[in-house]
Scaffold this motif. Structure first.
Motif, PDB file in Angstrom:
ATOM      1  N   SER A   1       0.835  -1.201   0.000  1.00 12.37           N
ATOM      2  CA  SER A   1       0.000   0.000   0.000  1.00 12.37           C
ATOM      3  C   SER A   1       0.871   1.252   0.000  1.00 12.37           C
ATOM      4  CB  SER A   1      -0.898   0.018   1.233  1.00 12.37           C
ATOM      5  OG  SER A   1      -0.114   0.183   2.408  1.00 12.37           O
ATOM      6  N   TYR A   2       0.264   2.353  -0.396  1.00 14.03           N
ATOM      7  CA  TYR A   2       0.950   3.653  -0.344  1.00 14.03           C
ATOM      8  C   TYR A   2       1.349   3.977   1.096  1.00 14.03           C
ATOM      9  CZ  TYR A   2       1.679   8.696  -0.695  1.00 14.03           C
ATOM     10  OH  TYR A   2       2.223   9.948  -0.624  1.00 14.03           O
ATOM     11  N   GLU A   3       0.509   3.639   2.026  1.00 14.71           N
ATOM     12  CA  GLU A   3       0.799   3.920   3.434  1.00 14.71           C
ATOM     13  C   GLU A   3       2.042   3.168   3.900  1.00 14.71           C
ATOM     14  OE1 GLU A   3      -3.043   5.203   2.377  1.00 14.71           O
ATOM     15  OE2 GLU A   3      -2.207   3.174   2.197  1.00 14.71           O
ATOM     16  N   GLU A   4       2.205   1.944   3.390  1.00 16.73           N
ATOM     17  CA  GLU A   4       3.400   1.176   3.755  1.00 16.73           C
ATOM     18  C   GLU A   4       4.656   1.819   3.180  1.00 16.73           C
ATOM     19  OE1 GLU A   4       6.042  -1.463   5.265  1.00 16.73           O
ATOM     20  OE2 GLU A   4       3.941  -1.154   5.831  1.00 16.73           O
ATOM     21  N   VAL A   5       4.569   2.337   1.942  1.00 18.30           N
ATOM     22  CA  VAL A   5       5.704   3.048   1.352  1.00 18.30           C
ATOM     23  C   VAL A   5       6.052   4.272   2.192  1.00 18.30           C
ATOM     24  CG1 VAL A   5       6.512   4.355  -0.655  1.00 18.30           C
ATOM     25  CG2 VAL A   5       5.247   2.223  -0.979  1.00 18.30           C
ATOM     26  N   ALA A   6       5.031   5.019   2.609  1.00 25.28           N
ATOM     27  CA  ALA A   6       5.273   6.206   3.435  1.00 25.28           C
ATOM     28  C   ALA A   6       5.961   5.838   4.742  1.00 25.28           C
ATOM     29  CB  ALA A   6       3.960   6.928   3.701  1.00 25.28           C
ATOM     30  N   ARG A   7       5.591   4.693   5.305  1.00 27.09           N
ATOM     31  CA  ARG A   7       6.253   4.249   6.539  1.00 27.09           C
ATOM     32  C   ARG A   7       7.719   3.908   6.284  1.00 27.09           C
ATOM     33  NH1 ARG A   7       1.079   2.057   7.889  1.00 27.09           N
ATOM     34  NH2 ARG A   7       1.510   0.126   6.745  1.00 27.09           N
ATOM     35  N   GLN A   8       7.986   3.318   5.103  1.00 27.24           N
ATOM     36  CA  GLN A   8       9.354   2.883   4.809  1.00 27.24           C
ATOM     37  C   GLN A   8      10.275   4.043   4.464  1.00 27.24           C
ATOM     38  OE1 GLN A   8       9.885  -0.324   2.019  1.00 27.24           O
ATOM     39  NE2 GLN A   8       8.153  -1.486   2.797  1.00 27.24           N
ATOM     40  N   VAL A   9       9.783   5.004   3.678  1.00 31.21           N
ATOM     41  CA  VAL A   9      10.691   6.013   3.111  1.00 31.21           C
ATOM     42  C   VAL A   9      10.345   7.447   3.501  1.00 31.21           C
ATOM     43  CG1 VAL A   9      11.192   4.531   1.127  1.00 31.21           C
ATOM     44  CG2 VAL A   9       9.379   6.252   0.945  1.00 31.21           C
ATOM     45  N   SER A  10       9.310   7.659   4.278  1.00 24.43           N
ATOM     46  CA  SER A  10       8.795   8.947   4.749  1.00 24.43           C
ATOM     47  C   SER A  10       7.636   9.396   3.872  1.00 24.43           C
ATOM     48  CB  SER A  10       9.856  10.057   4.786  1.00 24.43           C
ATOM     49  OG  SER A  10      10.026  10.675   3.525  1.00 24.43           O
ATOM     50  N   ALA A  11       6.738  10.158   4.484  1.00 25.13           N
ATOM     51  CA  ALA A  11       5.554  10.637   3.764  1.00 25.13           C
ATOM     52  C   ALA A  11       5.949  11.567   2.627  1.00 25.13           C
ATOM     53  CB  ALA A  11       4.617  11.351   4.745  1.00 25.13           C
TER      54      ALA A  11
ATOM     55  N   GLN B   1       6.450  12.293  -3.301  1.00 26.42           N
ATOM     56  CA  GLN B   1       7.281  12.647  -4.454  1.00 26.42           C
ATOM     57  C   GLN B   1       7.355  11.476  -5.445  1.00 26.42           C
ATOM     58  OE1 GLN B   1      11.219  13.882  -3.323  1.00 26.42           O
ATOM     59  NE2 GLN B   1      11.630  14.891  -5.286  1.00 26.42           N
ATOM     60  N   LEU B   2       7.480  10.277  -4.929  1.00 29.11           N
ATOM     61  CA  LEU B   2       7.511   9.091  -5.798  1.00 29.11           C
ATOM     62  C   LEU B   2       6.205   8.942  -6.567  1.00 29.11           C
ATOM     63  CD1 LEU B   2       9.191   6.482  -3.415  1.00 29.11           C
ATOM     64  CD2 LEU B   2      10.241   7.571  -5.410  1.00 29.11           C
ATOM     65  N   ARG B   3       5.094   9.094  -5.867  1.00 24.47           N
ATOM     66  CA  ARG B   3       3.791   8.947  -6.526  1.00 24.47           C
ATOM     67  C   ARG B   3       3.591  10.016  -7.599  1.00 24.47           C
ATOM     68  NH1 ARG B   3      -1.457   8.899  -2.781  1.00 24.47           N
ATOM     69  NH2 ARG B   3      -0.641  10.963  -2.263  1.00 24.47           N
ATOM     70  N   GLN B   4       3.873  11.249  -7.261  1.00 22.81           N
ATOM     71  CA  GLN B   4       3.678  12.342  -8.218  1.00 22.81           C
ATOM     72  C   GLN B   4       4.556  12.154  -9.453  1.00 22.81           C
ATOM     73  OE1 GLN B   4       4.666  16.187  -6.635  1.00 22.81           O
ATOM     74  NE2 GLN B   4       4.094  17.280  -8.492  1.00 22.81           N
ATOM     75  N   THR B   5       5.818  11.822  -9.250  1.00 21.18           N
ATOM     76  CA  THR B   5       6.744  11.683 -10.375  1.00 21.18           C
ATOM     77  C   THR B   5       6.398  10.461 -11.220  1.00 21.18           C
ATOM     78  OG1 THR B   5       8.468  12.699  -9.006  1.00 21.18           O
ATOM     79  CG2 THR B   5       9.172  11.588 -11.019  1.00 21.18           C
ATOM     80  N   THR B   6       6.072   9.361 -10.567  1.00 18.84           N
ATOM     81  CA  THR B   6       5.703   8.145 -11.294  1.00 18.84           C
ATOM     82  C   THR B   6       4.516   8.397 -12.213  1.00 18.84           C
ATOM     83  OG1 THR B   6       6.564   6.662  -9.576  1.00 18.84           O
ATOM     84  CG2 THR B   6       4.845   5.778 -11.025  1.00 18.84           C
ATOM     85  N   LEU B   7       3.473   9.041 -11.696  1.00 20.34           N
ATOM     86  CA  LEU B   7       2.273   9.274 -12.500  1.00 20.34           C
ATOM     87  C   LEU B   7       2.520  10.311 -13.595  1.00 20.34           C
ATOM     88  CD1 LEU B   7      -0.475   9.140  -9.730  1.00 20.34           C
ATOM     89  CD2 LEU B   7       0.102   7.378 -11.421  1.00 20.34           C
ATOM     90  N   ALA B   8       3.388  11.286 -13.319  1.00 19.10           N
ATOM     91  CA  ALA B   8       3.715  12.280 -14.358  1.00 19.10           C
ATOM     92  C   ALA B   8       4.471  11.629 -15.511  1.00 19.10           C
ATOM     93  CB  ALA B   8       4.541  13.410 -13.752  1.00 19.10           C
ATOM     94  N   VAL B   9       5.440  10.776 -15.194  1.00 21.11           N
ATOM     95  CA  VAL B   9       6.215  10.105 -16.239  1.00 21.11           C
ATOM     96  C   VAL B   9       5.323   9.127 -17.004  1.00 21.11           C
ATOM     97  CG1 VAL B   9       8.149   8.567 -16.698  1.00 21.11           C
ATOM     98  CG2 VAL B   9       8.402  10.402 -15.037  1.00 21.11           C
ATOM     99  N   TYR B  10       4.493   8.389 -16.280  1.00 25.58           N
ATOM    100  CA  TYR B  10       3.568   7.476 -16.953  1.00 25.58           C
ATOM    101  C   TYR B  10       2.663   8.242 -17.916  1.00 25.58           C
ATOM    102  CZ  TYR B  10      -0.405   4.491 -17.906  1.00 25.58           C
ATOM    103  OH  TYR B  10      -1.395   3.800 -18.556  1.00 25.58           O
ATOM    104  N   GLY B  11       2.113   9.364 -17.465  1.00 22.04           N
ATOM    105  CA  GLY B  11       1.210  10.128 -18.330  1.00 22.04           C
ATOM    106  C   GLY B  11       1.894  10.605 -19.597  1.00 22.04           C
ATOM    107  N   ARG B  12       3.125  11.082 -19.478  1.00 25.50           N
ATOM    108  CA  ARG B  12       3.876  11.523 -20.666  1.00 25.50           C
ATOM    109  C   ARG B  12       4.109  10.337 -21.614  1.00 25.50           C
ATOM    110  NH1 ARG B  12       8.085  15.184 -21.274  1.00 25.50           N
ATOM    111  NH2 ARG B  12       6.655  16.634 -20.242  1.00 25.50           N
TER     112      ARG B  12
END
Length: 299
Positions: A166-176, A181-192
């Motif tokens: 889950s996204y919440e688990e990622v936030a626990r592992q690497v910080s909120a 930042q990972l989610r925003q960048t991933t979706l921006a690159v995917y969209g392009r």
């Protein structure tokens, strides 16, 4: 049991130290501390690295990644410093080698999905969610999602499965902050990339990225938007409700899971050598993906 049928010995090159042998890439460190990533022609399937290689595969993936990196630099910087093999490297490294910045890698596979299939479909059929994200009723294999979603996974060792988290688990592992930042960048690159592929008659169903940090800067790493890290479907053959034709190693998977191979993927024995026609058809799919996306002829 899974992994390598026969693990290759690393190549010895003056000035390079072997760091890691991955499923399809060999990693070295040079005297400057930069990483030298060599994409081999190895093929992996069902958590095994197969005994048969696909000619030119490593070069195709490397050149396609470079093509994509050039089209994404305004969204996120990448790790490539040079595509020239180091002095003393084998001639075979030409076209398949990237000299890259060493990064503090994020221990998460950053997956973007615009369509429902694979492990996402399996979870959806059980819970109507993917990585904890609720999705509408009535979706089937190949359905386009209302909007792309970020569905991260843990990074697994050779021979082991990546696992969706889950996204919440990622936030626990690497910080909120880093997770956002990972989610925003991933979706921006995917969209392009989705829009670029769509203009070429190809659906980018889903893809995975790896990121690392150079100080405070998030950097796109590894390969990017290749048939090994993405599901590409021909748009004119897209039919939701069934498995889609794809530009990847599906010929290999289909043969390995067929009676013709004589192999039990749930057993203890390693997979057999691939027949020549499967090798040729798989190579042709990789070449077709490169040519359709880039508009350039291969070789």
């Amino acid at each position: 049991m899974s992994g390598f049928v026969e693990k290759p010995e690393p190549v010895e090159v003056p000035g390079l130290v072997h760091v890691h042998t991955g499923k399809v890439r060999d990693l070295y460190r040079d005297e400057n501390g930069d990483l030298v990533m060599v994409a081999t022609d190895r093929m992996s399937a069902y958590d095994w690295v197969l005994p048969t290689e696909i000619p030119d595969k490593g070069r195709i993936l490397t050149q396609l990644s470079l093509w994509w990196f050039d089209r994404l630099t305004d969204l996120v910087p990448h790790h490539v410093l040079s595509a020239e093999p180091p002095a003393g490297a084998p001639a075979d490294w030409a076209g398949r080698t990237l000299v890259c910045r060493a990064l503090d890698m994020v221990p998460v596979e950053c997956v973007a999905r615009g369509y429902l299939t694979g492990s996402g479909l399996a979870e959806y059929e059980q819970t109507r969610t993917v990585c904890g994200l609720a999705l509408p009723e009535g979706l089937v294999d190949g359905s386009e999602l209302p909007s792309p979603i970020f569905t991260p996974a843990t990074k697994a060792a050779v021979g082991e499965h990546d696992e969706n988290v889950s996204y919440e688990e990622v936030a626990r592992q690497v910080s909120a902050e880093t997770a956002a930042q990972l989610r925003q960048t991933t979706l921006a690159v995917y969209g392009r990339a989705r829009d670029i592929a769509r203009d070429r008659g190809i659906i980018l169903a889903d893809t995975k990225f790896e990121f690392g940090f150079a100080g405070e800067e998030l950097v796109l790493a590894d390969e990017v938007l290749t048939p090994d890290s993405s599901r590409f479907w021909p748009a004119d053959e897209w039919r939701p409700g069934r498995p889609q034709a794809s530009f990847d190693k599906q010929f290999v998977r289909d043969w390995l899971s067929s009676p013709a191979s004589g192999w039990d993927r749930n057993g203890e024995l390693p997979p057999p050598e691939l027949p020549q026609d499967i090798v040729e058809r798989t190579r042709a799919k990789y070449v077709e993906a490169y040519e359709r996306l880039t508009g350039m002829s291969w070789g």
